[in-house]
Each structure stands twice: as structure tokens, then as C-alpha cells.
Scaffold this motif. Sequence first.
Motif, PDB file in Angstrom:
ATOM      1  N   ALA A  98       0.466  -0.926  -0.030  1.00 33.35           N
ATOM      2  CA  ALA A  98      -0.466   0.011   0.258  1.00 33.35           C
ATOM      3  C   ALA A  98       1.137   1.264  -0.077  1.00 33.35           C
ATOM      4  O   ALA A  98       0.465   2.507  -0.575  1.00 33.35           O
ATOM      5  N   VAL A  99       2.111   1.586   0.425  1.00 34.46           N
ATOM      6  CA  VAL A  99       3.144   1.892   0.609  1.00 34.46           C
ATOM      7  C   VAL A  99       3.403   2.172  -0.402  1.00 34.46           C
ATOM      8  O   VAL A  99       3.475   3.876  -0.712  1.00 34.46           O
ATOM      9  N   MET A 100       3.832   1.563  -1.084  1.00 33.00           N
ATOM     10  CA  MET A 100       4.616   1.621  -2.585  1.00 33.00           C
ATOM     11  C   MET A 100       3.493   2.157  -3.203  1.00 33.00           C
ATOM     12  O   MET A 100       4.120   2.467  -3.938  1.00 33.00           O
ATOM     13  N   ALA A 101       2.379   1.581  -3.547  1.00 35.81           N
ATOM     14  CA  ALA A 101       1.597   2.263  -4.083  1.00 35.81           C
ATOM     15  C   ALA A 101       1.304   3.786  -4.232  1.00 35.81           C
ATOM     16  O   ALA A 101       0.812   4.457  -4.955  1.00 35.81           O
ATOM     17  N   ARG A 105       1.768   6.463  -7.002  1.00 38.30           N
ATOM     18  CA  ARG A 105       0.493   7.538  -7.757  1.00 38.30           C
ATOM     19  C   ARG A 105       0.936   8.621  -7.692  1.00 38.30           C
ATOM     20  O   ARG A 105       1.009   9.420  -7.966  1.00 38.30           O
ATOM     21  N   ALA A 106       1.802   8.881  -5.883  1.00 36.06           N
ATOM     22  CA  ALA A 106       2.091  10.877  -5.681  1.00 36.06           C
ATOM     23  C   ALA A 106       2.854  10.727  -6.401  1.00 36.06           C
ATOM     24  O   ALA A 106       2.447  12.568  -6.485  1.00 36.06           O
ATOM     25  N   THR A 107       3.997  10.023  -6.763  1.00 36.69           N
ATOM     26  CA  THR A 107       5.435  10.440  -7.656  1.00 36.69           C
ATOM     27  C   THR A 107       4.758  10.510  -9.249  1.00 36.69           C
ATOM     28  O   THR A 107       5.278  11.880  -9.692  1.00 36.69           O
ATOM     29  N   GLN A 108       4.132   9.390  -9.507  1.00 40.73           N
ATOM     30  CA  GLN A 108       3.598   9.806 -10.961  1.00 40.73           C
ATOM     31  C   GLN A 108       2.710  11.370 -10.594  1.00 40.73           C
ATOM     32  O   GLN A 108       2.812  11.912 -12.121  1.00 40.73           O
ATOM     33  N   HIS A 109       1.567  11.733  -9.754  1.00 42.08           N
ATOM     34  CA  HIS A 109       0.957  12.785 -10.478  1.00 42.08           C
ATOM     35  C   HIS A 109       1.782  14.214 -10.051  1.00 42.08           C
ATOM     36  O   HIS A 109       1.870  14.694 -11.084  1.00 42.08           O
ATOM     37  N   ARG A 112       3.545  14.153 -13.429  1.00 39.79           N
ATOM     38  CA  ARG A 112       2.386  14.629 -14.656  1.00 39.79           C
ATOM     39  C   ARG A 112       2.744  16.305 -14.657  1.00 39.79           C
ATOM     40  O   ARG A 112       2.058  17.186 -15.838  1.00 39.79           O
ATOM     41  N   ARG A 113       2.776  17.079 -13.447  1.00 40.36           N
ATOM     42  CA  ARG A 113       2.556  18.080 -12.979  1.00 40.36           C
ATOM     43  C   ARG A 113       3.663  18.572 -13.605  1.00 40.36           C
ATOM     44  O   ARG A 113       3.763  19.847 -13.031  1.00 40.36           O
ATOM     45  N   GLY A 114       4.237  18.002 -13.157  1.00 40.60           N
ATOM     46  CA  GLY A 114       5.636  18.301 -13.105  1.00 40.60           C
ATOM     47  C   GLY A 114       5.776  19.887 -13.477  1.00 40.60           C
ATOM     48  O   GLY A 114       6.306  21.121 -13.221  1.00 40.60           O
ATOM     49  N   GLY A 115       5.894  20.453 -15.300  1.00 47.42           N
ATOM     50  CA  GLY A 115       6.560  21.320 -15.650  1.00 47.42           C
ATOM     51  C   GLY A 115       5.066  23.145 -15.570  1.00 47.42           C
ATOM     52  O   GLY A 115       5.387  23.871 -16.749  1.00 47.42           O
ATOM     53  N   GLN A 116       4.292  22.003 -14.878  1.00 45.37           N
ATOM     54  CA  GLN A 116       3.100  23.444 -15.333  1.00 45.37           C
ATOM     55  C   GLN A 116       2.637  23.810 -13.960  1.00 45.37           C
ATOM     56  O   GLN A 116       2.870  23.197 -12.851  1.00 45.37           O
ATOM     57  N   ARG A 117       2.823  25.603 -14.350  1.00 39.07           N
ATOM     58  CA  ARG A 117       2.112  26.241 -13.600  1.00 39.07           C
ATOM     59  C   ARG A 117       0.690  26.490 -12.899  1.00 39.07           C
ATOM     60  O   ARG A 117      -0.098  26.055 -13.763  1.00 39.07           O
ATOM     61  N   LYS A 118       0.030  26.681 -11.765  1.00 34.27           N
ATOM     62  CA  LYS A 118      -1.114  27.214 -11.637  1.00 34.27           C
ATOM     63  C   LYS A 118      -2.067  28.101 -12.976  1.00 34.27           C
ATOM     64  O   LYS A 118      -3.215  27.998 -13.259  1.00 34.27           O
TER      65      LYS A 118
END
Length: 127
Positions: A98-101, A105-109, A112-118
Amino acid sequence: MKFMRQFCIILFVSFLGEMLYALLPLPVPASVYGLILMLLALLTGLIKPEQISGAADFLIEIMPVMFIPAAVGLLDSWSFLKPVWFPMIFITAVTTVAVMAVTGRATQHLIRRGGQRKDGKQGGGQK
């Protein structure tokens, strides 16, 4: 001499955590108080990361060795653990997955969001 100073800083913060544990009537371990104090000291700039980095790196490198006494303690307590070994192993395996999942998921999120600002523009460039 540099490493002695770094170890002394870390030990002093740990000592302050022990003092808080003795003074406050809360069910929080002294090590947690010490970690919180270290975090606050690092965030406020009271302690600079380079002031403790050498000793911290060394402690992280030898961390696996520090688990040996705990493992021996578990072996010594086998008579108490024997009736509950299966539920313990099951719970440990399920929570590890569960912790790994959740971490994945948090890392993937974040990636994906990485280069985008608000404001929707691409970030990461120079201003």
C-alpha cells in the motif's frame, strides 16, 4: 574534527528531543521530538545542511547495521511472536504494498504536473 562537530550538533538536537520528552506529558517518542526540532532548525536556517551533511551521510550509510540488534531482539522474543507471526507478516506485506502504491501514484502525479504552473503556462524556464 569536522565530523566531530557535525555529530555533536546532531547529538545536541537529539538531546533536546529527550528533554522535550521528559518535560511534555505527550505520548510522543523522544526521537520524533528530535526529528521535528532538526526539521525546524533546518527550515529556519538555524542549522545549515552543510553543517551536518557529512555525519548525516555516514549515519545513513550505516543504517542497515543498526537494524541487527532489533532483528536479534525479535529472534529472542520468538516465543511471544509465534502465535501471531502469520497476521504480522500479512499486515506487513499489505501495508508495504500500500505504501509503495501510494508513493508511486503521488510521484506519477507530481511528474505529470511537473512543468505546469497554476496559471497553465509551462514552468521550469528561466525568468
